[in-house]
Design a protein around this motif. Structure first.
Motif, PDB file in Angstrom:
ATOM      1  N   LEU A 620       0.811  -1.213   0.000  1.00  0.00           N
ATOM      2  CA  LEU A 620       0.000   0.000   0.000  1.00  0.00           C
ATOM      3  C   LEU A 620       0.848   1.270   0.000  1.00  0.00           C
ATOM      4  CD1 LEU A 620      -2.666  -1.137   2.635  1.00  0.00           C
ATOM      5  CD2 LEU A 620      -2.831  -1.214   0.138  1.00  0.00           C
ATOM      6  N   SER A 621       2.108   1.150  -0.371  1.00  0.00           N
ATOM      7  CA  SER A 621       2.997   2.304  -0.375  1.00  0.00           C
ATOM      8  C   SER A 621       2.602   3.300  -1.468  1.00  0.00           C
ATOM      9  CB  SER A 621       4.448   1.855  -0.581  1.00  0.00           C
ATOM     10  OG  SER A 621       5.304   2.953  -0.742  1.00  0.00           O
ATOM     11  N   LEU A 622       2.889   4.560  -1.236  1.00  0.00           N
ATOM     12  CA  LEU A 622       2.636   5.608  -2.235  1.00  0.00           C
ATOM     13  C   LEU A 622       3.779   5.741  -3.222  1.00  0.00           C
ATOM     14  CD1 LEU A 622       1.215   8.394   0.126  1.00  0.00           C
ATOM     15  CD2 LEU A 622      -0.049   6.701  -1.201  1.00  0.00           C
ATOM     16  N   ASP A 623       4.840   5.001  -3.008  1.00  0.00           N
ATOM     17  CA  ASP A 623       6.030   5.083  -3.862  1.00  0.00           C
ATOM     18  C   ASP A 623       6.018   3.924  -4.848  1.00  0.00           C
ATOM     19  OD1 ASP A 623       8.808   4.791  -4.804  1.00  0.00           O
ATOM     20  OD2 ASP A 623       9.261   6.320  -3.311  1.00  0.00           O
ATOM     21  N   SER A 624       6.098   4.236  -6.127  1.00  0.00           N
ATOM     22  CA  SER A 624       6.045   3.192  -7.160  1.00  0.00           C
ATOM     23  C   SER A 624       7.265   2.288  -7.131  1.00  0.00           C
ATOM     24  CB  SER A 624       5.898   3.822  -8.542  1.00  0.00           C
ATOM     25  OG  SER A 624       7.002   4.685  -8.820  1.00  0.00           O
ATOM     26  N   SER A 625       8.423   2.840  -6.725  1.00  0.00           N
ATOM     27  CA  SER A 625       9.629   2.004  -6.673  1.00  0.00           C
ATOM     28  C   SER A 625       9.512   0.931  -5.591  1.00  0.00           C
ATOM     29  CB  SER A 625      10.864   2.872  -6.424  1.00  0.00           C
ATOM     30  OG  SER A 625      10.773   3.532  -5.178  1.00  0.00           O
ATOM     31  N   ILE A 626       8.827   1.261  -4.486  1.00  0.00           N
ATOM     32  CA  ILE A 626       8.599   0.270  -3.435  1.00  0.00           C
ATOM     33  C   ILE A 626       7.704  -0.846  -3.956  1.00  0.00           C
ATOM     34  CG2 ILE A 626       7.493  -0.124  -1.209  1.00  0.00           C
ATOM     35  CD1 ILE A 626      10.120   1.226  -0.862  1.00  0.00           C
ATOM     36  N   PRO A 713      -2.617   3.891  -5.323  1.00  0.00           N
ATOM     37  CA  PRO A 713      -2.023   5.209  -5.060  1.00  0.00           C
ATOM     38  C   PRO A 713      -0.598   5.360  -5.592  1.00  0.00           C
ATOM     39  CG  PRO A 713      -2.272   3.927  -3.023  1.00  0.00           C
ATOM     40  CD  PRO A 713      -3.069   3.231  -4.082  1.00  0.00           C
ATOM     41  N   ALA A 714       0.151   4.252  -5.692  1.00  0.00           N
ATOM     42  CA  ALA A 714       1.513   4.362  -6.218  1.00  0.00           C
ATOM     43  C   ALA A 714       1.549   4.478  -7.732  1.00  0.00           C
ATOM     44  CB  ALA A 714       2.334   3.141  -5.780  1.00  0.00           C
ATOM     45  N   LEU A 715       0.458   4.060  -8.432  1.00  0.00           N
ATOM     46  CA  LEU A 715       0.433   4.059  -9.898  1.00  0.00           C
ATOM     47  C   LEU A 715      -0.533   5.090 -10.470  1.00  0.00           C
ATOM     48  CD1 LEU A 715       0.397   0.176 -10.398  1.00  0.00           C
ATOM     49  CD2 LEU A 715       2.372   1.710 -10.474  1.00  0.00           C
ATOM     50  N   LEU A 716      -1.165   5.863  -9.636  1.00  0.00           N
ATOM     51  CA  LEU A 716      -2.165   6.816 -10.106  1.00  0.00           C
ATOM     52  C   LEU A 716      -1.554   7.853 -11.044  1.00  0.00           C
ATOM     53  CD1 LEU A 716      -5.195   7.311  -9.717  1.00  0.00           C
ATOM     54  CD2 LEU A 716      -4.617   8.916  -7.890  1.00  0.00           C
ATOM     55  N   SER A 717      -0.380   8.299 -10.732  1.00  0.00           N
ATOM     56  CA  SER A 717       0.256   9.308 -11.605  1.00  0.00           C
ATOM     57  C   SER A 717       0.581   8.735 -12.981  1.00  0.00           C
ATOM     58  CB  SER A 717       1.531   9.822 -10.940  1.00  0.00           C
ATOM     59  OG  SER A 717       2.449   8.774 -10.719  1.00  0.00           O
ATOM     60  N   TYR A 718       0.919   7.426 -13.050  1.00  0.00           N
ATOM     61  CA  TYR A 718       1.185   6.796 -14.343  1.00  0.00           C
ATOM     62  C   TYR A 718      -0.095   6.732 -15.181  1.00  0.00           C
ATOM     63  CZ  TYR A 718       5.750   5.283 -12.580  1.00  0.00           C
ATOM     64  OH  TYR A 718       7.031   5.255 -12.094  1.00  0.00           O
ATOM     65  N   ALA A 719      -1.227   6.430 -14.534  1.00  0.00           N
ATOM     66  CA  ALA A 719      -2.501   6.367 -15.259  1.00  0.00           C
ATOM     67  C   ALA A 719      -2.874   7.724 -15.833  1.00  0.00           C
ATOM     68  CB  ALA A 719      -3.600   5.849 -14.334  1.00  0.00           C
TER      69      ALA A 719
END
Length: 772
Positions: A620-626, A713-719
């Motif tokens: 559930l991390s907000l960081d995509s790299s995690i 939440p970690a991939l929302l910016s990619y979408a």
């Protein structure tokens, strides 16, 4: 200037003054003193003593006039005055040594001012410059012959500090006086302590080893026994171990109890010939003896500082001799690593113009100073003459190769002993508010760590040092070096190591900054890697079936498993303390990247999953790299568990180290949660570790449909970026439009953005045909 006064002579004695002329003011080196000490020390007595006395008085007057001119010429030069005073001290030392050599018997210290004067002269010069081998030879002979009282003998032994080396013949002659019984028990104890402290300064040990039986017989003396055991521990070779000596040590142990010094010698005997000793002895190597070097350690370093000049910076280990010129350093920086020097006799061929081949033909040993290349090491490995001080090998990669290949246990014991004593003496956080030589000690630790990395093996001396120093460590002094020493702790029973290492480290971990926590996690990852490498080598060396070492291998595997569980517990609590820091979580997942591939990379039947507190934080991390790192770890866990299952089916035999069904169930539970969060939008079904009430409290009412590759939440910016590629002018985007073919395009877009862990996980765990 003081005038020359009358000289009081004993009956029949001829006074012989020194003849001095005008000379250059230079500090007399130990080598010069050695040369001067070889001149005849006594003037022949005959009928012409009267003429000699008159001539001596004339020369004395000339000498005084010359001294006046020297002082007048150099009175404005303090450097020359200091050097001139140093020369005078050297001359006074020669007079004092001759006095003790011819001195009276059983003279009281308090009633003889001349004795006190000469004794102080010897002490001052010894503690300042050290004594030449010939001077030590004379004073040792005087001390143990019983000419003077025990108080004088004790003072002379305490100032018996070598400037270079100690002759083996001097020690042999000194030991011969022990058979006469002229010296008291306290002098004998101090002599053995001196032998232990100066063991590495003795140029050869062959003749001393021939006296092994005499030293062993001295064990019957209860007072001498601890110190003789310590000396025998350093002196013992495999050929010295005999059945009758083992029986004698066992008898002493039955009489005196399980004394650590007796157990040390028995452990050494068992190490050389295991079949001779059947009694149980301590498995862990530790400090068995009290430190005998305290009386001389400071003086030895001071003498090295003065006579050898500035010490070099630790050099990077390269394949070759450590002969690179170091940069300049402070003049008062002591050298902890001894200079590479096999013995004083090794330089004989250079002094006499003898060729190296002639020297080798005569001595049949190859001096380490001449070792320049690896082929040269291979040619002379059978006749290599090791340095007199074993600490010198730490800066020389060729000698480390020799230690690694030959595996001479006596060499390792000498190195461990030197390292133990040096670490114990030089640990700066033992000394409250004294960080004067902190940089030098850190450099020394760096040298030790480079040697461990070169050998790919931890030193037991460093492990014992950690046991003693960790409770006193403040967590900041030499932090990098200290944590690297922890990385090289040899694999052992985790339940034994935890109270003395990890419990103290835990206290520092929870009370320090996030950067210290990250350093500790990185250190534990390196420790796990070293344990896995050693354990994987043991698998290839040992046969598991019908072997007495089977339980040892199983115990080692349990230690690795307990270490992983310990790090999991440590990481879970650290994430709570640091408010679920993404920075810290990266280091935690780096550790589990090593854990997830144990079965395939190291061929060790062990799979340990991360705890739920780490898994769900990463999911559930907000960081995509995690999230990407978590996907990679889960994919590697799948590979390892699948390979283990296939191996069990192929062998069709029940192994002792079979994976439990609980491990597979826990992995499947994690896998279901990940697929629900990233693909099916059905996360956290029955059996989830996360209560649905948590989502209601944070305002996520429709959590069952709000998590997938689009809404995570970690991939929302990619979408959003993906949708804006089609219509960059749009102010609002419709996230629900990513479905069908556009879903597959969106996946390809994610993969092109470098999320390779996500790509591997989806391809191995999800069928792309089931598009949402």
């Amino acid at each position: 200037m003081r005038r020359a006064g009358p000289v009081h002579l004993n009956p029949g004695e001829v006074w012989t003054p020194e003849v001095r002329g005008l000379r250059t003011c230079a500090v007399m080196s130990p080598q010069k003193r050695v040369k001067n000490s070889e001149t005849p020390k006594r003037t022949s007595r005959g009928s012409n003593s009267y003429q000699t006395n008159l001539l001596d008085w004339k020369l004395k007057e000339d000498d005084l006039s010359n001294s006046k001119s020297i002082l007048k010429h150099g009175q404005n030069n303090p450097v020359e005055d200091y050097e001139h005073a140093d020369d005078q001290a050297e001359d006074a030392l020669q007079v004092a040594v001759r006095y003790f050599e011819k001195g009276p018997f059983k003279t009281s210290q308090s009633k003889d001012k001349t004795l006190e004067k000469h004794l102080k002269t010897v002490e001052n010069v010894a503690w300042k410059n050290g004594l030449a081998p010939e001077e030590i030879d004379i004073l040792l002979n005087v001390t143990l012959s019983g000419k003077f009282g025990s108080a004088v003998n004790a003072r002379m032994l305490k100032c018996m500090i070598p400037a270079t080396l100690i002759s083996e013949d001097s020690v042999v002659k000194a030991v011969s006086w022990l058979c006469v019984g002229k010296c008291c028990s306290s002098t004998k104890v101090l002599f053995y302590r001196w032998l232990v402290a100066m063991f590495d300064f003795i140029d050869h040990k062959e003749k001393i080893n021939l006296l092994y039986g005499f030293f062993f017989a001295s064990l019957q003396d209860d007072t001498l026994c601890p110190y003789v055991c310590h000396f025998l521990y350093l002196l013992t070779k495999k050929e010295n171990v005999k059945p009758f000596r083992v029986r004698k040590l066992l008898d002493l142990q039955a009489k005196m109890g399980k004394q650590p010094y007796l157990q040390a010698l028995l452990s050494l005997y068992k190490f050389f010939i295991p079949t001779l000793i059947s009694v149980s002895l301590p498995v862990k190597k530790k400090i068995f003896f009290k430190n005998s070097e305290n009386l001389w350690k400071t003086a030895i370093f001071a003498v090295r500082q003065r006579n050898q000049g500035p010490s070099p910076e630790p050099l990077k280990l390269m394949l070759g001799p450590a002969n690179v010129r170091p940069g300049k350093r402070k003049w008062n920086s002591p050298s902890l690593i001894p200079v590479l020097d096999s013995s004083s006799h090794s330089k004989e061929y250079g002094k006499k113009g003898m060729s190296l081949s002639d020297y080798l033909g005569r001595n049949r040993s190859f001096p380490v100073e001449q070792l320049k290349s690896f082929p040269q090491l291979l040619q002379n490995i059978h006749c290599l003459e090791l340095p007199s001080q074993m600490g010198a090998v730490l800066n020389n990669s060729l000698l480390l190769h020799y230690i690694n290949c030959v595996r001479d246990q006596s060499v390792l014991l000498r190195l461990y002993h030197w390292l133990s004593q040096t670490l114990q003496e030089e640990c700066i956080w033992y000394k409250v508010n004294n960080y004067e030589h902190g940089k030098e000690f850190a450099n020394f630790l760096d040298t030790v760590i480079r040697a461990e990395c070169f050998l790919q093996e931890g030193f037991y001396s460093c492990e014992a040092f950690l046991y003693k120093s960790l409770p006193l460590w403040d967590g900041s002094c030499c932090r990098s070096q200290f944590l690297q020493l922890v990385c090289w702790i040899p694999i052992s029973n985790f339940s034994e190591v935890k109270p003395v290492i990890f419990d103290h480290l835990t206290q520092l971990f929870f009370t320090s900054t996030i950067y210290f926590k990250c350093s500790v996690l990185e250190c534990l990852k390196e420790l796990l890697q070293n344990w896995l490498l050693w354990l994987s080598m043991d698998i290839h060396r040992k046969t598991v079936l019908d072997s007495p070492l089977e339980t040892t291998f199983g115990g080692s595997m349990n230690s690795v498993s307990e270490l992983i569980h310990y790090v999991g517990w440590l990481s879970t609590n650290a994430m709570r303390l640091e408010s679920n820091s993404t920075f810290l979580l990266h280091f935690v997942l780096d550790f589990y990247e090593k854990v997830c591939d144990i079965y395939i990379n190291y061929n060790i039947p062990l799979v340990v999953l991360f705890p739920p507190g780490i898994f769900y934080l990463a999911l559930l991390s907000l960081d995509s790299s995690i999230l990407n790192q978590l996907c990679y770890i889960m994919q590697r866990y799948r590979k390892n568990l699948t390979a283990a299952k296939k191996n069990e089916l192929v062998l069709k035999t029940k192994s002792e180290f079979i994976f439990s069904s609980k491990t597979y169930q826990e992995y499947n539970h994690y896998l279901t949660a990940m697929v629900g969060c990233l693909w099916t939008s059905k996360p956290f079904q029955k059996g989830s570790y996360i209560d649905s009430e948590v989502f209601k409290k944070v305002g996520v009412a429709k959590y069952k449909k709000s998590l997938n590759l689009v809404h995570h939440p970690a991939l929302l910016s990619y979408a959003v970026s993906f949708l804006l590629q089609e219509r960059p002018e749009e102010r609002t985007v419709n996230m629900s439009s990513i479905r069908g073919k556009k879903w597959n395009w969106y996946l390809d877009y994610l993969f092109s953005e470098g999320l390779q862990g996500l790509k591997l996980f989806i391809r191995s765990s999800i069928h792309r045909s089931s598009v949402p």
